[in-house]
Scaffold this motif. Structure first.
Motif, PDB file in Angstrom:
ATOM      1  N   PHE A   1      -9.540   2.746   1.846  1.00  0.00           N
ATOM      2  CA  PHE A   1      -8.158   3.212   1.701  1.00  0.00           C
ATOM      3  C   PHE A   1      -7.251   2.013   1.477  1.00  0.00           C
ATOM      4  O   PHE A   1      -7.544   0.910   1.896  1.00  0.00           O
ATOM      5  CB  PHE A   1      -7.710   3.972   2.957  1.00  0.00           C
ATOM      6  N   CYS A   2      -6.126   2.256   0.812  1.00  0.00           N
ATOM      7  CA  CYS A   2      -5.119   1.209   0.615  1.00  0.00           C
ATOM      8  C   CYS A   2      -4.191   1.206   1.823  1.00  0.00           C
ATOM      9  O   CYS A   2      -3.691   2.253   2.216  1.00  0.00           O
ATOM     10  CB  CYS A   2      -4.327   1.463  -0.662  1.00  0.00           C
ATOM     11  N   ARG A   3      -3.955   0.034   2.406  1.00  0.00           N
ATOM     12  CA  ARG A   3      -3.171  -0.042   3.644  1.00  0.00           C
ATOM     13  C   ARG A   3      -1.680  -0.291   3.405  1.00  0.00           C
ATOM     14  O   ARG A   3      -0.940  -0.515   4.373  1.00  0.00           O
ATOM     15  CB  ARG A   3      -3.746  -1.125   4.558  1.00  0.00           C
ATOM     16  N   ASN A   4      -1.255  -0.281   2.173  1.00  0.00           N
ATOM     17  CA  ASN A   4       0.179  -0.386   1.874  1.00  0.00           C
ATOM     18  C   ASN A   4       0.827   0.969   2.192  1.00  0.00           C
ATOM     19  O   ASN A   4       0.478   1.973   1.591  1.00  0.00           O
ATOM     20  CB  ASN A   4       0.325  -0.746   0.390  1.00  0.00           C
ATOM     21  N   PRO A   5       1.785   1.002   3.144  1.00  0.00           N
ATOM     22  CA  PRO A   5       2.340   2.307   3.555  1.00  0.00           C
ATOM     23  C   PRO A   5       3.124   3.006   2.444  1.00  0.00           C
ATOM     24  O   PRO A   5       3.344   4.210   2.510  1.00  0.00           O
ATOM     25  CB  PRO A   5       3.265   1.944   4.733  1.00  0.00           C
ATOM     26  N   GLY A   6       3.518   2.240   1.440  1.00  0.00           N
ATOM     27  CA  GLY A   6       4.271   2.840   0.341  1.00  0.00           C
ATOM     28  C   GLY A   6       3.389   3.266  -0.818  1.00  0.00           C
ATOM     29  O   GLY A   6       3.875   3.626  -1.885  1.00  0.00           O
ATOM     30  N   CYS A   7       2.072   3.231  -0.618  1.00  0.00           N
ATOM     31  CA  CYS A   7       1.139   3.544  -1.697  1.00  0.00           C
ATOM     32  C   CYS A   7       0.345   4.791  -1.332  1.00  0.00           C
ATOM     33  O   CYS A   7      -0.180   4.902  -0.229  1.00  0.00           O
ATOM     34  CB  CYS A   7       0.192   2.358  -1.913  1.00  0.00           C
ATOM     35  N   ALA A   8       0.288   5.718  -2.266  1.00  0.00           N
ATOM     36  CA  ALA A   8      -0.453   6.958  -2.022  1.00  0.00           C
ATOM     37  C   ALA A   8      -1.961   6.703  -2.098  1.00  0.00           C
ATOM     38  O   ALA A   8      -2.758   7.565  -1.734  1.00  0.00           O
ATOM     39  CB  ALA A   8      -0.052   8.015  -3.033  1.00  0.00           C
TER      40      ALA A   8
ATOM     41  N   ARG B   1      -8.938  -4.901  -4.695  1.00  0.00           N
ATOM     42  CA  ARG B   1      -7.561  -4.715  -5.127  1.00  0.00           C
ATOM     43  C   ARG B   1      -7.319  -3.237  -5.405  1.00  0.00           C
ATOM     44  O   ARG B   1      -8.146  -2.562  -6.009  1.00  0.00           O
ATOM     45  CB  ARG B   1      -7.269  -5.533  -6.379  1.00  0.00           C
ATOM     46  N   CYS B   2      -6.160  -2.744  -4.920  1.00  0.00           N
ATOM     47  CA  CYS B   2      -5.792  -1.346  -5.148  1.00  0.00           C
ATOM     48  C   CYS B   2      -5.283  -1.180  -6.580  1.00  0.00           C
ATOM     49  O   CYS B   2      -4.377  -1.896  -7.011  1.00  0.00           O
ATOM     50  CB  CYS B   2      -4.718  -0.942  -4.143  1.00  0.00           C
ATOM     51  N   ALA B   3      -5.852  -0.236  -7.265  1.00  0.00           N
ATOM     52  CA  ALA B   3      -5.468   0.002  -8.667  1.00  0.00           C
ATOM     53  C   ALA B   3      -4.045   0.549  -8.768  1.00  0.00           C
ATOM     54  O   ALA B   3      -3.367   0.358  -9.781  1.00  0.00           O
ATOM     55  CB  ALA B   3      -6.449   0.976  -9.312  1.00  0.00           C
ATOM     56  N   ALA B   4      -3.568   1.213  -7.727  1.00  0.00           N
ATOM     57  CA  ALA B   4      -2.235   1.813  -7.786  1.00  0.00           C
ATOM     58  C   ALA B   4      -1.132   0.799  -7.498  1.00  0.00           C
ATOM     59  O   ALA B   4      -0.113   0.778  -8.181  1.00  0.00           O
ATOM     60  CB  ALA B   4      -2.150   2.976  -6.792  1.00  0.00           C
ATOM     61  N   CYS B   5      -1.296  -0.057  -6.496  1.00  0.00           N
ATOM     62  CA  CYS B   5      -0.190  -0.950  -6.087  1.00  0.00           C
ATOM     63  C   CYS B   5      -0.550  -2.424  -6.212  1.00  0.00           C
ATOM     64  O   CYS B   5       0.297  -3.284  -5.925  1.00  0.00           O
ATOM     65  CB  CYS B   5       0.268  -0.628  -4.668  1.00  0.00           C
ATOM     66  N   SER B   6      -1.787  -2.744  -6.588  1.00  0.00           N
ATOM     67  CA  SER B   6      -2.249  -4.126  -6.814  1.00  0.00           C
ATOM     68  C   SER B   6      -2.424  -4.956  -5.535  1.00  0.00           C
ATOM     69  O   SER B   6      -2.669  -6.149  -5.607  1.00  0.00           O
ATOM     70  CB  SER B   6      -1.306  -4.894  -7.753  1.00  0.00           C
TER      71      SER B   6
HETATM   72 ZN   LIG Z   1      -2.245   0.668  -2.953  1.00  0.00          ZN
END
Ligand SMILES: [Zn+2]
Lengths: 396, 142
Positions: free
Chosen positions: B35-42, B20-25
């Protein structure tokens, strides 16, 4: 804002299992397209090859391989790989060069000599490759995914295996009229039902085979076409090569899980639908104006899905469309007049180009017994592994 | 082979593991550690998280023919079709494909049916057993 390019020539090598090299097939198709265009190979300014990949390394790099086979003449050369969307990307690359003024006349070629049986990933221990993983961990072949989609349609929309078989019956009847098709024999619903189950609920005759084959196009600027004496050529008005948008919520080859849609709301449109939407938008044309469509019928059930994704009918109405004969040659919107992959089989780098060959011949009105009367607008739909969109709109 | 995709535990405690991404969940399976694959997440730190034990059948099919390598099967043994089940996890809002537990056939399944994850055997030789995950209809004995 987009602009047209002309399809001056189209050519194929007949599809089948011929036991020869893809270079031979591609060269035959290229020469046929050049002859059709009335263009000398030495006057071609750029060649774009759709790559054939075996064992994870192309071995030959398509653009240069075909350029060498036809005789080095110093043209700009490009090679593209996008799995089943390679052909569309090759057309897209050619079109970009023409519209940018880098070339006036471009040859696009795709060809394959397919291995027997299931497509399989390259060898070795490669757990960082999703294509390798789905085979190693799950034994999930391509037909397994087609089976999942088919079963899902049955549960959601009430499609029956007879509806799926109707697609095969339609495409086989059309393929029987096409001298370039590998299978040229009509089949019945009963014959589909009597074939062996491959991936429940789909049977052998619901799933397309692998094939050898080749297709080529000579694409030019509108100016070149006019100077060449072609005042009213078939034109390509849009090429869609879009990726999915995150999160992708439909399980797709070669992944073993979808993205999570728990944190970001998914698009209301599936990836397949977005491929078509991008093409329609670029062309400034809607589904109601389409005279015919060539879609990627890896399975019969998948063809029904494309009807909906192309907007030829509403969601869940695909089976009704084929049941009512709307997608047959004399129906409201004929689909896969070439016979489709059901009649051709898959020759991966060639198939998206072959779809545009069929549109070209249909829009010229030269398809004989399989001609769609008064065809003015055609769309292709196809999709490459790893999220490669592929659709082309051609008009006359 | 696919390290960290599920717990070592057996029985009720067996779980698929994602990150789980700590920034966007956003949750990823198979685990995404780079890497986080959510395009809106840094991008944020990716930490391991167990997935829901149960989900509902999104679709299913079977393999009536032996898949090619790298799937491992004994070419001398008669082919036994296995079932593949795509399962929608409500909390994660994602679909995860897996083989069905041995003995589960396509006629035992329906779209929307509740299933749970159980430990299974992918392959074994004299020295090693490779564990995998299977989906099994809820209420069916092990
Ligand atoms: Zn993320």
């Amino acid at each position: 804002m987009s602009a047209d390019i002309a399809v001056l020539g189209a050519g194929m090598h007949p599809w089948g299992k011929w036991g020869r090299s893809f270079v031979e097939y591609g060269t035959v198709a290229a020469r046929a397209a050049l002859a059709d265009a009335g263009v000398d190979w030495r006057d071609v300014q750029a060649v774009v090859g759709a790559d054939t990949v075996r064992g994870g390394y192309p071995g030959h790099v398509a653009g240069a391989t075909f350029a060498r086979a036809l005789g080095w003449q110093g043209a700009r050369v490009t090679s593209v790989y996008a799995a089943c969307a390679s052909g569309a990307q090759a057309i897209g690359a050619a079109r970009a060069q023409i519209l940018a003024g880098l070339a006036d006349v471009v040859l696009v070629v795709g060809a394959d000599a397919a291995p027997k049986g299931f497509f399989a990933p390259a060898g070795g221990e490669r757990p960082d490759d999703p294509d390798w993983l789905r085979f190693r961990v799950l034994g999930a072949t391509n037909p397994a995914y087609f089976g999942l989609y088919a079963r899902r349609r049955m549960a959601l929309h009430g499609d029956t295996v007879d509806d799926f078989a109707r697609v095969k019956v339609k495409n086989a009847a059309l393929g029987a009229l096409n001298p370039n098709a590998r299978y040229r024999k009509a089949v019945t619903i009963e014959e589909v039902a009597a074939s062996a189950v491959v991936a429940d609920p789909l049977r052998l005759l619901d799933i397309c085979a692998t094939s050898d084959g080749a297709a080529a196009l000579v694409l030019t600027s509108m100016d070149f076409a006019r100077r060449h004496g072609a005042g009213d050529p078939v034109r390509i008005r849009a090429v869609s090569t879009v990726t999915p948008t995150f999160p992708r919520t439909v399980l797709d080859l070669p992944d073993i899980a979808t993205d999570s849609a728990a944190t970001v709301a998914p698009s209301p449109h599936s990836f397949r639908a977005s491929i078509a939407r991008a093409a329609y938008e670029e062309a400034g044309i809607g589904p109601e104006e389409v005279s015919l469509a060539e879609v990627y019928d890896l399975s019969t059930a998948l063809e029904l899905q494309w009807y909906e994704d192309l907007g030829l009918c509403g969601p869940g109405e695909g089976a009704k469309l084929v049941r009512d004969g709307m997608t047959s040659l004399t129906g409201r919107i004929p689909v896969n007049t070439s016979g489709g992959l059901a009649s051709f089989g898959e020759a991966v780098p060639a198939q998206a180009i072959a779809q545009v060959c069929e549109l070209t011949w249909q829009l010229r009105g030269v398809c004989g017994a399989r001609q769609v009367e008064g065809a003015r607008v055609g769309i292709t739909a196809n999709q490459g592994l790893f999220g490669h969109g592929s659709a082309v709109v051609a008009v006359r | 082979m696919v390290a960290g995709w599920f717990t070592d535990a057996q029985g009720q405690d067996f779980r698929l593991l994602g990150t789980r991404c700590a920034a966007c969940s956003t949750v990823f399976f198979p685990r995404e550690d780079a890497f986080c694959r959510n395009p809106g997440c840094a991008g944020g730190e990716l930490t391991e998280v167990p997935l829901s034990r149960r989900g509902r059948v999104w679709s299913y099919t079977d393999a009536r023919y032996r898949p090619p390598a790298p799937y491992v099967s004994d070419p001398h043994a008669e082919w036994e079709p296995y079932v593949l089940v795509a399962v929608e996890l409500a909390a994660e809002h994602m679909v995860v494909l897996g083989q069905a537990a041995p003995g589960v056939g396509v006629t035992d399944l329906a779209v929307g049916m509740e299933v749970e994850v159980v430990a299974g055997v992918l392959d074994e030789d004299a020295g090693t057993t490779w564990t995998t995950w299977h989906w099994r209809p809820v209420g069916v004995a092990a």
